[in-house]
Write a protein that holds these residues in place. Structure first.
Motif, mmCIF file in Angstrom:
data_model
loop_
_atom_site.group_PDB
_atom_site.id
_atom_site.type_symbol
_atom_site.label_atom_id
_atom_site.label_comp_id
_atom_site.label_asym_id
_atom_site.label_seq_id
_atom_site.Cartn_x
_atom_site.Cartn_y
_atom_site.Cartn_z
ATOM 1 N N VAL A 70 -11.033 -9.422 17.768
ATOM 2 C CA VAL A 70 -11.027 -10.816 17.308
ATOM 3 C C VAL A 70 -12.368 -11.170 16.665
ATOM 4 N N ARG A 71 -13.471 -10.708 17.270
ATOM 5 C CA ARG A 71 -14.804 -10.978 16.739
ATOM 6 C C ARG A 71 -14.978 -10.324 15.359
ATOM 7 N N ILE A 72 -14.492 -9.082 15.222
ATOM 8 C CA ILE A 72 -14.612 -8.368 13.953
ATOM 9 C C ILE A 72 -13.819 -9.085 12.867
ATOM 10 N N LYS A 73 -12.575 -9.434 13.189
ATOM 11 C CA LYS A 73 -11.739 -10.115 12.207
ATOM 12 C C LYS A 73 -12.313 -11.473 11.822
ATOM 13 N N ARG A 74 -13.004 -12.120 12.768
ATOM 14 C CA ARG A 74 -13.578 -13.435 12.481
ATOM 15 C C ARG A 74 -14.624 -13.354 11.390
ATOM 16 N N TRP A 75 -15.531 -12.340 11.482
ATOM 17 C CA TRP A 75 -16.562 -12.315 10.449
ATOM 18 C C TRP A 75 -15.988 -11.865 9.109
ATOM 19 N N ILE A 76 -14.921 -11.071 9.117
ATOM 20 C CA ILE A 76 -14.265 -10.713 7.857
ATOM 21 C C ILE A 76 -13.635 -11.955 7.231
ATOM 22 N N ARG A 77 -12.918 -12.725 8.044
ATOM 23 C CA ARG A 77 -12.312 -13.963 7.549
ATOM 24 C C ARG A 77 -13.383 -14.917 7.017
ATOM 25 N N ASP A 78 -14.482 -15.058 7.738
ATOM 26 C CA ASP A 78 -15.549 -15.964 7.301
ATOM 27 C C ASP A 78 -16.119 -15.522 5.961
ATOM 28 N N LEU A 117 -12.757 -3.874 3.378
ATOM 29 C CA LEU A 117 -13.962 -3.065 3.575
ATOM 30 C C LEU A 117 -15.208 -3.847 3.174
ATOM 31 N N GLU A 118 -15.092 -4.601 2.098
ATOM 32 C CA GLU A 118 -16.213 -5.430 1.654
ATOM 33 C C GLU A 118 -16.552 -6.478 2.707
ATOM 34 N N GLY A 119 -15.520 -7.113 3.272
ATOM 35 C CA GLY A 119 -15.743 -8.127 4.297
ATOM 36 C C GLY A 119 -16.316 -7.545 5.569
ATOM 37 N N LEU A 120 -15.913 -6.323 5.909
ATOM 38 C CA LEU A 120 -16.434 -5.669 7.103
ATOM 39 C C LEU A 120 -17.927 -5.412 6.948
ATOM 40 N N LEU A 131 0.829 -1.202 0.000
ATOM 41 C CA LEU A 131 0.000 0.000 0.000
ATOM 42 C C LEU A 131 0.867 1.256 0.000
ATOM 43 N N ASN A 132 0.345 2.320 -0.602
ATOM 44 C CA ASN A 132 1.050 3.600 -0.613
ATOM 45 C C ASN A 132 0.434 4.603 0.345
ATOM 46 N N GLU A 133 -0.812 4.358 0.779
ATOM 47 C CA GLU A 133 -1.522 5.307 1.626
ATOM 48 C C GLU A 133 -1.979 4.665 2.933
ATOM 49 N N ARG A 134 -1.867 5.421 4.009
ATOM 50 C CA ARG A 134 -2.487 5.011 5.276
ATOM 51 C C ARG A 134 -3.974 5.330 5.213
ATOM 52 N N SER A 135 -4.778 4.594 5.948
ATOM 53 C CA SER A 135 -6.209 4.903 5.983
ATOM 54 C C SER A 135 -6.795 4.539 7.333
ATOM 55 N N GLU A 136 -7.920 5.185 7.643
ATOM 56 C CA GLU A 136 -8.654 4.925 8.878
ATOM 57 C C GLU A 136 -10.072 4.474 8.556
ATOM 58 N N ILE A 137 -10.608 3.678 9.450
ATOM 59 C CA ILE A 137 -11.939 3.098 9.254
ATOM 60 C C ILE A 137 -12.835 3.465 10.428
ATOM 61 N N LEU A 138 -14.018 3.954 10.114
ATOM 62 C CA LEU A 138 -15.081 4.137 11.103
ATOM 63 C C LEU A 138 -16.273 3.327 10.618
ATOM 64 N N PHE A 139 -16.624 2.311 11.367
ATOM 65 C CA PHE A 139 -17.712 1.414 10.989
ATOM 66 C C PHE A 139 -18.733 1.368 12.123
ATOM 67 N N ILE A 140 -19.985 1.548 11.770
ATOM 68 C CA ILE A 140 -21.063 1.513 12.759
ATOM 69 C C ILE A 140 -22.087 0.477 12.333
#
Length: 316
Positions: free
Chosen positions: A43-51, A210-213, A2-11
């Motif tokens: 861990v819970r967030i990453k789990r549903w992304i992985r799934d 982002l799609e997985g989130l 990646l060339n850019e840093r980014s931040e995520i706000l998810f609700i």
């Protein structure tokens, strides 16, 4: 990389479900005992992304339940060695040769998206003697505990089980489910372009993150998780290594009813004015503010994500 840093706000919202059970507390929904808000681990967030990556897109991932022929779970080194054998790589050579270890590291980075995004710790052997371990720090990090914007009141729901509780019983046993009637939860994450140099995370991987989130949240349709719904995702991309930080604290949750009476997305508004001000202060450091949100959301002053500086719709 990646060339850019980014931040995520998810609700997202949870209705009549358990967003993150605590196994040490009988799977009771996790809450902060001091503030009474719901908490959800990274861990819970990453789990549903992985799934989502694995089950929906068919992508191979490293962290997945893998069992041996006797139905017992494989240890990490056993899974690693099996994966290497399938790739025609000798695990013993990997343990003895730095060149072979480097080749194995490149292989796992190339083939497993969760390694490129979240990093890994892969022991090459289960033996007690010193053997090398593949360790990579993930570019993607979410807050360890992501909190609801309001207090919650866990409920115990009793029901009848499908079968008897023991031999000789004439009646079915009872069960208890612990749920939250409602929770609106904020998730904060950072994608670190520097760490991506080591793991090889790509722009395509970032989009799939982002799609997985978003879509992975929609795919939480098991009995205990049914009721999850993504509400808003804001993704801020920077020109350099800057980040605003702590994005969940830069929006305000305005409830129309008391916390214990919240039941629906129509029971509150989101105030994005502080977030807009903070983005404007560093406008020169930002390349894009990507967004997607549920059209049922209501915003204070009608200031929606589309009204933020450099706003750009996010297609997922």
């Amino acid at each position: 990389m990646l060339n850019e840093r980014s931040e995520i706000l998810f609700i997202y919202q949870v209705k009549d479900a358990n967003p993150n059970g605590d196994p040490l507390e009988g799977n009771k929904p996790r809450t902060d005992p001091e503030t009474g808000v719901a908490t959800v681990t990274d861990v819970r967030i990453k789990r549903w992304i992985r799934d989502y990556w694995h089950d929906r897109l068919g992508l191979p991932i490293w962290i997945i339940e893998d069992r041996k022929e006797d139905a017992t779970l494989k240890e990490a080194f056993e899974r690693f060695q099996d994966m290497m054998k399938q790739a025609d790589k000798n695990p013993k050579d990997i343990q003895k040769s730095k060149e072979k270890l480097d080749e194995a590291m490149e292989y796992v980075k190339k083939n497993w998206i969760d390694v490129r995004a979240f990093g890994c710790v892969m022991p090459t052997s289960g033996k007690s003697e010193k053997t090398p371990t593949i360790t990579l720090t993930g570019p993607v990090q979410f807050s360890g505990f992501n909190r609801s914007f309001h207090k919650v009141e866990p409920m115990v729901i009793q029901g009848t089980a499908a079968f008897a509780g023991g031999q000789g019983a004439f009646q079915r046993s009872f069960r208890e489910d612990q749920i939250l009637p409602y929770a609106c939860i904020g998730v904060y994450g950072v994608v670190n372009e520097i760490a991506s140099r080591e793991t090889g995370m790509t722009e395509e991987d970032r989009h799939l993150l982002l799609e997985g989130l978003w879509k992975g949240c929609l795919d939480l349709i098991s009995r205990s998780k049914f009721g999850h719904q993504p509400l808003m995702l804001i993704h801020i991309k920077y020109n350099d290594g800057y980040r605003i930080g702590d994005l969940t604290q830069r929006i305000k949750f305005i409830g129309n009813v008391e916390d214990d009476k919240l039941r629906d997305v129509t029971d509150f508004k989101l105030d994005l004015r502080k977030l807009k001000e903070d983005i404007e202060k560093v406008d020169d450091k930002i390349s894009a503010v990507e967004y997607i949100y549920d059209d049922r959301l209501r915003f204070e002053g009608n200031l929606s994500p589309a009204d933020l500086p450099k706003a750009k719709p996010l297609s997922l």
